[in-house]
Design a protein around this motif. Structure first.
Motif, mmCIF file in Angstrom:
data_model
loop_
_atom_site.group_PDB
_atom_site.id
_atom_site.type_symbol
_atom_site.label_atom_id
_atom_site.label_comp_id
_atom_site.label_asym_id
_atom_site.label_seq_id
_atom_site.Cartn_x
_atom_site.Cartn_y
_atom_site.Cartn_z
ATOM 1 N N UNK A 182 54.354 25.532 39.287
ATOM 2 C CA UNK A 182 53.432 24.625 39.959
ATOM 3 C C UNK A 182 52.113 24.551 39.195
ATOM 4 N N UNK A 183 51.440 23.428 39.324
ATOM 5 C CA UNK A 183 50.054 23.310 38.905
ATOM 6 C C UNK A 183 49.186 23.579 40.124
ATOM 7 N N UNK A 184 48.356 24.616 40.052
ATOM 8 C CA UNK A 184 47.648 25.119 41.225
ATOM 9 C C UNK A 184 46.161 24.775 41.135
ATOM 10 N N UNK A 185 45.638 24.215 42.215
ATOM 11 C CA UNK A 185 44.210 23.946 42.296
ATOM 12 C C UNK A 185 43.456 25.249 42.572
ATOM 13 N N UNK A 186 42.141 25.281 42.342
ATOM 14 C CA UNK A 186 41.359 26.477 42.687
ATOM 15 C C UNK A 186 41.522 26.835 44.166
ATOM 16 N N UNK A 187 41.620 28.122 44.431
ATOM 17 C CA UNK A 187 41.813 28.602 45.798
ATOM 18 C C UNK A 187 40.614 28.246 46.680
ATOM 19 N N UNK A 188 40.902 27.761 47.862
ATOM 20 C CA UNK A 188 39.867 27.496 48.860
ATOM 21 C C UNK A 188 39.865 28.656 49.854
ATOM 22 N N UNK A 189 38.726 29.274 50.055
ATOM 23 C CA UNK A 189 38.628 30.442 50.924
ATOM 24 C C UNK A 189 38.097 30.032 52.306
ATOM 25 N N UNK A 190 38.669 30.642 53.335
ATOM 26 C CA UNK A 190 38.198 30.386 54.696
ATOM 27 C C UNK A 190 38.229 31.698 55.483
ATOM 28 N N UNK A 191 37.150 32.003 56.159
ATOM 29 C CA UNK A 191 37.072 33.222 56.960
ATOM 30 C C UNK A 191 37.725 33.000 58.322
ATOM 31 N N UNK A 192 38.477 34.002 58.737
ATOM 32 C CA UNK A 192 39.008 34.011 60.092
ATOM 33 C C UNK A 192 38.119 34.877 60.970
ATOM 34 N N UNK A 193 38.053 34.553 62.235
ATOM 35 C CA UNK A 193 37.309 35.379 63.168
ATOM 36 C C UNK A 193 38.062 36.684 63.404
ATOM 37 N N UNK A 194 37.479 37.813 63.069
ATOM 38 C CA UNK A 194 38.025 39.158 63.284
ATOM 39 C C UNK A 194 39.103 39.562 62.274
ATOM 40 N N UNK A 195 39.660 38.634 61.478
ATOM 41 C CA UNK A 195 40.837 38.980 60.691
ATOM 42 C C UNK A 195 40.673 38.726 59.191
ATOM 43 N N UNK A 196 39.436 38.778 58.683
ATOM 44 C CA UNK A 196 39.247 38.690 57.248
ATOM 45 C C UNK A 196 39.320 37.274 56.701
ATOM 46 N N UNK A 197 39.762 37.162 55.456
ATOM 47 C CA UNK A 197 39.760 35.896 54.756
ATOM 48 C C UNK A 197 41.176 35.382 54.482
ATOM 49 N N UNK A 198 41.272 34.064 54.435
ATOM 50 C CA UNK A 198 42.516 33.396 54.082
ATOM 51 C C UNK A 198 42.254 32.542 52.851
ATOM 52 N N UNK A 199 43.172 32.582 51.896
ATOM 53 C CA UNK A 199 43.106 31.690 50.755
ATOM 54 C C UNK A 199 44.072 30.527 50.955
ATOM 55 N N UNK A 200 43.589 29.313 50.743
ATOM 56 C CA UNK A 200 44.443 28.121 50.864
ATOM 57 C C UNK A 200 44.740 27.613 49.456
ATOM 58 N N UNK A 201 46.024 27.537 49.135
ATOM 59 C CA UNK A 201 46.470 27.100 47.814
ATOM 60 C C UNK A 201 47.089 25.718 47.924
ATOM 61 N N UNK A 202 46.714 24.837 47.027
ATOM 62 C CA UNK A 202 47.337 23.521 46.901
ATOM 63 C C UNK A 202 47.988 23.458 45.536
ATOM 64 N N UNK A 203 49.294 23.249 45.514
ATOM 65 C CA UNK A 203 50.041 23.343 44.259
ATOM 66 C C UNK A 203 51.023 22.184 44.161
ATOM 67 N N UNK A 204 51.037 21.541 42.991
ATOM 68 C CA UNK A 204 51.902 20.390 42.763
ATOM 69 C C UNK A 204 53.015 20.748 41.795
ATOM 70 N N UNK A 205 54.205 20.259 42.071
ATOM 71 C CA UNK A 205 55.339 20.477 41.174
ATOM 72 C C UNK A 205 55.029 19.814 39.821
ATOM 73 N N UNK A 206 55.322 20.546 38.732
ATOM 74 C CA UNK A 206 55.145 19.906 37.416
ATOM 75 C C UNK A 206 56.406 20.082 36.581
#
Length: 206
Positions: A182-206
């Motif tokens: 996959x071609x992966x975009x830069x990770x987008x980080x989002x904080x969860x309440x009480x449960x740390x951080x989540x990384x959101x990955x957007x990836x396209x088939x190449x």
């Protein structure tokens, strides 16, 4: 709900233990995971006629939010836990949403090649061991259409204290996705309440 015949595999339930299932949707609400799902839906760039698969769909919260926003997208959900799927089915029925739910495993998706325009996965990857993570990503690439998109959210750690999340330290997830083709975009980080951080990955088939 369709139950797909498949070789039985061990799997880690959504809350870690089957008896904690009643807490699954409570945790979803208090953790502010809804915001992660809204961002995933926006990043997917869904259009009428798209076919979307949610791998490890749990009780269907991400599919439910997607269906409410995109009535003309064909929705599929896959999970190994029949009790989770039964809860999801009840939610969809109440909301008047049409979703095909299948019992199955991320490592052997029961769908033909190039079946989907988009694949979602939310907080499911860390439930898999190292080999199974790679099998899942290979399967996702197989079922995505050329130029299809994977939108994946998972827990991100900055140390090695939690053994079952050892592959989710730093940018390990994005590197693993890239290695799967996959071609992966830069990770987008989002904080969860009480449960740390989540990384959101957007990836396209190449």
């Amino acid at each position: 709900m369709t139950e797909i015949s498949s070789q039985e595999r061990d799997y880690l339930p959504g809350m870690g233990k089957h008896y904690l299932l009643p807490l699954y949707d409570v945790v979803h609400r208090v953790s502010a995971l809804r915001g992660v799902h809204e961002q995933m839906i926006a990043l997917a760039g869904l259009r009428d006629g798209h076919r979307l698969l949610d791998v490890g769909c749990g009780t269907g919260n991400l599919l439910r939010a997607t269906g409410k926003r995109h009535r003309n997208v064909e929705l599929f959900g896959l999970d190994p836990d029949l009790k989770m799927l039964a809860r999801a089915e009840r939610k969809f029925r109440r909301d008047g949403l049409t979703v095909r739910l299948d019992r199955g495993y991320a490592q052997e998706l029961p769908y033909p090649d190039h079946s989907f325009d988009r694949v979602f996965s939310s907080l499911a990857l860390h439930h898999l061991d190292t080999a199974s993570k790679d099998e899942m990503l290979a399967e996702v690439r197989r079922v995505l259409k050329p130029d299809g998109l994977l939108v994946l959210a998972d827990a991100v750690l900055h140390d090695h204290k939690h053994e079952h999340l050892r592959d989710n330290v730093g940018d390990a997830v994005s590197k693993r996705i890239a290695a799967a083709g996959f071609t992966v975009e830069p990770t987008r980080m989002k904080k969860l309440r009480f449960f740390g951080e989540v990384g959101i990955e957007v990836a396209r088939v190449h």
